[in-house]
Scaffold this active site. Structure first.
Site, short mmCIF file in Angstrom:
data_model
loop_
_atom_site.label_atom_id
_atom_site.label_comp_id
_atom_site.label_asym_id
_atom_site.label_seq_id
_atom_site.Cartn_x
_atom_site.Cartn_y
_atom_site.Cartn_z
N ASN A 157 -49.87 6.55 -1.27
CA ASN A 157 -50.15 6.89 -2.66
C ASN A 157 -50.49 8.37 -2.70
O ASN A 157 -51.31 8.82 -1.91
CB ASN A 157 -51.36 6.06 -3.15
CG ASN A 157 -51.84 6.48 -4.52
OD1 ASN A 157 -51.13 7.12 -5.28
ND2 ASN A 157 -53.08 6.11 -4.84
N GLY A 158 -49.84 9.13 -3.59
CA GLY A 158 -50.14 10.56 -3.69
C GLY A 158 -48.89 11.39 -3.49
O GLY A 158 -47.77 10.87 -3.59
N GLU A 178 -57.04 8.66 -31.22
CA GLU A 178 -57.01 7.51 -30.30
C GLU A 178 -56.13 6.39 -30.86
O GLU A 178 -55.37 5.76 -30.12
CB GLU A 178 -58.46 7.03 -30.05
CG GLU A 178 -58.62 5.74 -29.26
CD GLU A 178 -58.12 5.82 -27.82
OE1 GLU A 178 -57.65 6.88 -27.37
OE2 GLU A 178 -58.16 4.77 -27.13
N GLU A 189 -48.37 4.69 -26.77
CA GLU A 189 -48.20 4.22 -25.40
C GLU A 189 -47.83 2.75 -25.32
O GLU A 189 -47.20 2.32 -24.35
CB GLU A 189 -49.43 4.52 -24.54
CG GLU A 189 -50.68 3.81 -24.93
CD GLU A 189 -51.88 4.18 -24.07
OE1 GLU A 189 -51.70 4.46 -22.88
OE2 GLU A 189 -53.00 4.19 -24.61
N LYS A 241 -52.01 3.12 -14.63
CA LYS A 241 -53.45 3.33 -14.77
C LYS A 241 -53.84 4.28 -13.65
O LYS A 241 -53.24 4.27 -12.59
CB LYS A 241 -54.13 1.98 -14.56
CG LYS A 241 -55.59 1.93 -14.90
CD LYS A 241 -55.76 1.36 -16.25
CE LYS A 241 -57.20 1.34 -16.70
NZ LYS A 241 -57.28 1.49 -18.15
N LYS A 291 -52.84 4.95 -28.81
CA LYS A 291 -52.64 3.53 -28.47
C LYS A 291 -51.26 3.07 -28.93
O LYS A 291 -50.57 2.35 -28.23
CB LYS A 291 -53.72 2.65 -29.11
CG LYS A 291 -55.10 2.82 -28.57
CD LYS A 291 -55.36 2.12 -27.24
CE LYS A 291 -55.28 3.06 -26.07
NZ LYS A 291 -56.38 3.79 -25.64
N HIS A 302 -52.09 22.01 -44.54
CA HIS A 302 -51.61 23.16 -43.75
C HIS A 302 -50.32 22.82 -43.01
O HIS A 302 -49.94 23.53 -42.10
CB HIS A 302 -52.71 23.61 -42.78
CG HIS A 302 -53.98 23.97 -43.49
ND1 HIS A 302 -54.11 25.15 -44.17
CD2 HIS A 302 -55.11 23.29 -43.67
CE1 HIS A 302 -55.31 25.19 -44.73
NE2 HIS A 302 -55.94 24.07 -44.44
N CYS A 320 -49.80 4.11 -7.99
CA CYS A 320 -49.46 3.34 -6.81
C CYS A 320 -50.66 2.49 -6.38
O CYS A 320 -51.79 2.95 -6.38
CB CYS A 320 -49.03 4.20 -5.61
SG CYS A 320 -47.59 5.20 -5.95
N TRP A 328 -45.52 3.91 -8.37
CA TRP A 328 -45.24 4.74 -9.55
C TRP A 328 -44.53 5.97 -8.98
O TRP A 328 -45.13 6.78 -8.29
CB TRP A 328 -46.54 5.12 -10.26
CG TRP A 328 -46.30 5.80 -11.57
CD1 TRP A 328 -46.13 5.20 -12.78
CD2 TRP A 328 -46.23 7.22 -11.80
NE1 TRP A 328 -45.94 6.14 -13.76
CE2 TRP A 328 -45.99 7.39 -13.19
CE3 TRP A 328 -46.33 8.34 -10.99
CZ2 TRP A 328 -45.86 8.65 -13.77
CZ3 TRP A 328 -46.20 9.60 -11.56
CH2 TRP A 328 -45.97 9.74 -12.94
N ARG A 373 -51.45 -0.22 -11.50
CA ARG A 373 -51.46 1.16 -11.01
C ARG A 373 -50.06 1.75 -10.87
O ARG A 373 -49.92 2.94 -10.61
CB ARG A 373 -52.16 1.22 -9.64
CG ARG A 373 -53.57 0.70 -9.65
CD ARG A 373 -54.16 0.78 -8.27
NE ARG A 373 -54.37 2.17 -7.91
CZ ARG A 373 -55.50 2.82 -8.10
NH1 ARG A 373 -56.52 2.21 -8.65
NH2 ARG A 373 -55.62 4.07 -7.76
#
Ligand code: F6R
Length: 623
Positions: free
Chosen positions: A110-111, A493, A500, A618, A497, A516, A2, A84, A31
């Site tokens: 936000n939260g 990594e 996402e 983010k 990438k 294995h 948010c 968000w 965000r």
């Protein structure tokens, strides 16, 4: 998660609150982008006193369309929000701002308000009707009730915050008090922008960077009141307090795309500069390493007998690389753990444990909670962070800032490379303090690190080749990544990438693990990126080469990242990307770059929004 914006301008201000709020939201949209909204305080003329509220599910563009169609009158005071979703689906009704029972007050948040169910029940029992499923709306009702009882908005905020549990940044306006915007924060980010005759609020400084670079950092559990000509800070209990003033050392251009199609691509190409900046001032005149923000004494660092590195996602992978370097250079046992797993397993920590918390944003709730737990257990905490004044470095005993500049693309790129750099510098610094490496050995590695911006540039110069590779894999539904040693986190990594951004099935494996189990996945034509270690470590190199041969024999299409001159590998590769010759421990800095470019380009080709991938945001400020 948010993004929040607030603005109050005076008679001398030429800005329209709507423009400040919408532009601020555009810079914070990374965000959260499930819905967006604003509330403007109207002042008597035209529509009469009151609030103008617009909100809409979906990206900010949807809100902009409403505002273009029916422009609100010019105002001096406003708040805005880009969401968000946590409580309630991303619908128009659940979008912020939320209003009090009579529409006098508007609030953005936000939260997560953890005790909202109890509070909602109590309000509903009193006859309050809620228009949304959010936790935020109950705070709006509580605040407005206090205004109706005669409190001003500042007092109301102090009182209501004392009732709330959880993590929140709240920003509110009262339609009957247009010269005041009031905000509060607990475990969630909020920064004040100090203007002349006007003041700003944002979840981060990007929200107001085009208007002012003077900022005020707030501590936990503080309420801030903005008037056009002054800013007042108090605790939740009303006691006077002060924020910490600072100057933002980057400007608007850093928060713009500069001709690139995506922030992410711009940030990938900024990596040579970011790496160079992250090394600035690390060596004193005597050639020794110095870390300005290291608030732990040499004595304390000598007593460290164990290091635990914590972080999430990409930051966790930076930690996995760091383990190889730090253990090798310092001989201190080093563990790496996902921050969200850390405190729940009741880790064994002592005052001689150094917990290294890696976080680009400095606001990741999982990492923040983990460092609080570490402190309770008396461990020392060092933060590696990119965001000045954010909560994690503020609550740590020491900090190494990564100096990458703002990272706006949701997928971390320059954040990752500069985290690696900070980890290397930390490892060398510990080796210097503890005497586990000679001065000239440390100077040699530092000289190698100083070459890395040049090496990364070499990789960027090959971008077009990598883009061709991405285009050739437009139809792939699975891509695997293999690495060994410091190349293993690079594989992880690379896969993250791709997941996402391109929404593909992508997995990273330690090459030694293949036999294995994972080798069963290998099928005809399956693309597998293989990160070859440099030849300096012959055993490692040869083992990795065997893995490449084994998967190729089973039909995999091998895309091999290998150092210049390592021609022997080419015959087992369907595609080769050459990497500059660098020491094994530093190879992740160059090897990850083509994987970033590949993911960015493939996602672009597939038509995805690279800067705002679905379901993500983010800065994950909720646990
Ligand atoms: C992936 C990514 C995330 C973050 C993670 C931690 O590209 O960006 O995995 O690395 O959410 O974020 P910070 O570093 O801000 O704590």
């Amino acid at each position: 998660m948010c993004g929040i914006v607030g603005y109050v301008g005076g008679a001398s201000s030429s800005l329209d609150a709507k423009d400040v709020v919408v532009e601020g939201l555009a810079r914070l949209e990374y965000r959260g982008y499930d819905s967006a909204g604003l509330a403007l305080v109207l002042e008597g003329s035209g529509d009469g006193p009151g609030l103008h509220v617009d909100k809409k599910a979906g990206k900010l563009a949807n809100l902009r369309a409403i505002l273009d169609e029916a422009p609100p009158p010019t105002t001096r005071t406003g708040i805005g929000h880009t969401r968000w979703a946590t409580h309630g689906a991303p619908t128009d009704a659940n979008a912020h701002p939320h209003l009090g029972a009579h529409g006098r007050l508007a609030l953005v948040h936000n939260g997560i308000i953890e005790n909202y169910a109890v509070l909602r029940e109590a309000l509903e029992a009193e006859g309050h009707e809620m228009a949304s499923e959010t936790d935020t709306e109950i705070a709006a009702h509580l605040l407005e009730r206090r205004l109706d009882a005669g409190d001003d908005l500042t007092t109301a905020m102090q009182q209501v915050c004392s009732q709330l549990e959880g993590a929140f940044t709240l920003v509110a306006v009262d339609s009957q008090d247009p010269d005041r915007v009031v905000a509060a924060r607990r475990n969630s980010p909020l920064v004040v922008g100090l203007g002349e005759g006007e003041n700003f609020l944002g979840s981060d400084v990007a929200a107001f960077i085009e208007h002012t670079r003077e900022a005020l950092e707030l501590a936990q559990d503080q309420v801030v009141t903005l008037h056009p000509d002054r800013v007042e800070v108090t605790g939740f209990d009303g006691s006077p307090a002060e924020g910490t003033r600072y100057h933002v050392d980057w400007d608007l251009s850093a928060a713009q795309k500069d001709g690139y199609d995506w922030f992410m691509r711009k940030e990938i190409f900024e990596q040579p500069r970011a790496l160079a900046d992250s090394l600035l001032g690390r060596r004193g005149l005597d050639g020794k390493l110095q870390l300005d923000e290291m608030r732990l004494t040499d004595g304390e660092l000598r007593e460290i007998d164990r290091i635990v590195i914590i972080g999430c996602g990409t930051a966790n992978y930076a930690g996995l690389v760091a383990k190889y370097a730090i253990e090798h250079w310092t001989r201190i046992p080093c563990e790496v753990e996902l921050a969200h797993e850390f405190r729940y397993r009741d880790p064994i920590l002592t005052r001689n444990t150094l917990v290294v918390a890696i976080s680009q944003s400095g606001e990741t709730a999982d990492t923040l909670m983990a460092i609080r737990h570490a402190h309770l257990q008396r461990a020392k905490v060092l933060a590696i962070c990119n965001t000045n004044g954010s909560t994690i470095p503020r609550e740590s005993d020491a900090v190494i800032y990564t100096h990458a500049g703002p990272e706006i693309g949701v997928a971390s790129t320059k954040g990752f490379l500069t985290q690696l750099m900070a980890c290397y510098v930390l490892g060398l610094y510990l080796a210097q303090v503890r005497g586990t490496k000679f001065g000239d050995e440390i100077a040699d590695v530092m000289a190698e690190l100083e070459q890395m911006p040049r090496h990364v540039q070499t990789m960027l110069d090959k971008a077009e080749d990598v883009y061709k590779l991405a285009h050739a894999h437009e139809d792939s539904s699975t891509v695997l990544f293999l690495g060994r040693h410091a190349g293993f986190p690079v594989a992880l990594e690379g896969a993250l990438k791709l997941k996402e951004l391109a929404y593909l099935h992508a997995e990273g494996f330690a090459a030694g693990e293949l036999k294995h189990g994972p080798i069963a996945l290998i099928d005809d034509g399956l693309p597998v990126f293989c990160v070859m270690p440099p030849r300096g470590r012959d055993q490692l190199h040869d083992k990795m080469l065997s893995a490449v041969q084994e998967i190729r024999a089973r039909g995999a299409r091998t895309l091999v990242l290998v150092e210049d001159g390592d021609e022997g590998v080419a015959r087992y590769a369907d595609e080769v990307v050459y990497l500059p010759k660098v020491p094994t421990l530093l190879q992740p800095l160059v090897a990850v770059v083509p994987l970033q470019l590949f993911a960015c380009e493939l996602a672009t080709v597939l038509g995805h929004d690279v800067d705002q991938p679905r379901n993500l945001a983010k800065s994950v400020t909720v646990e």
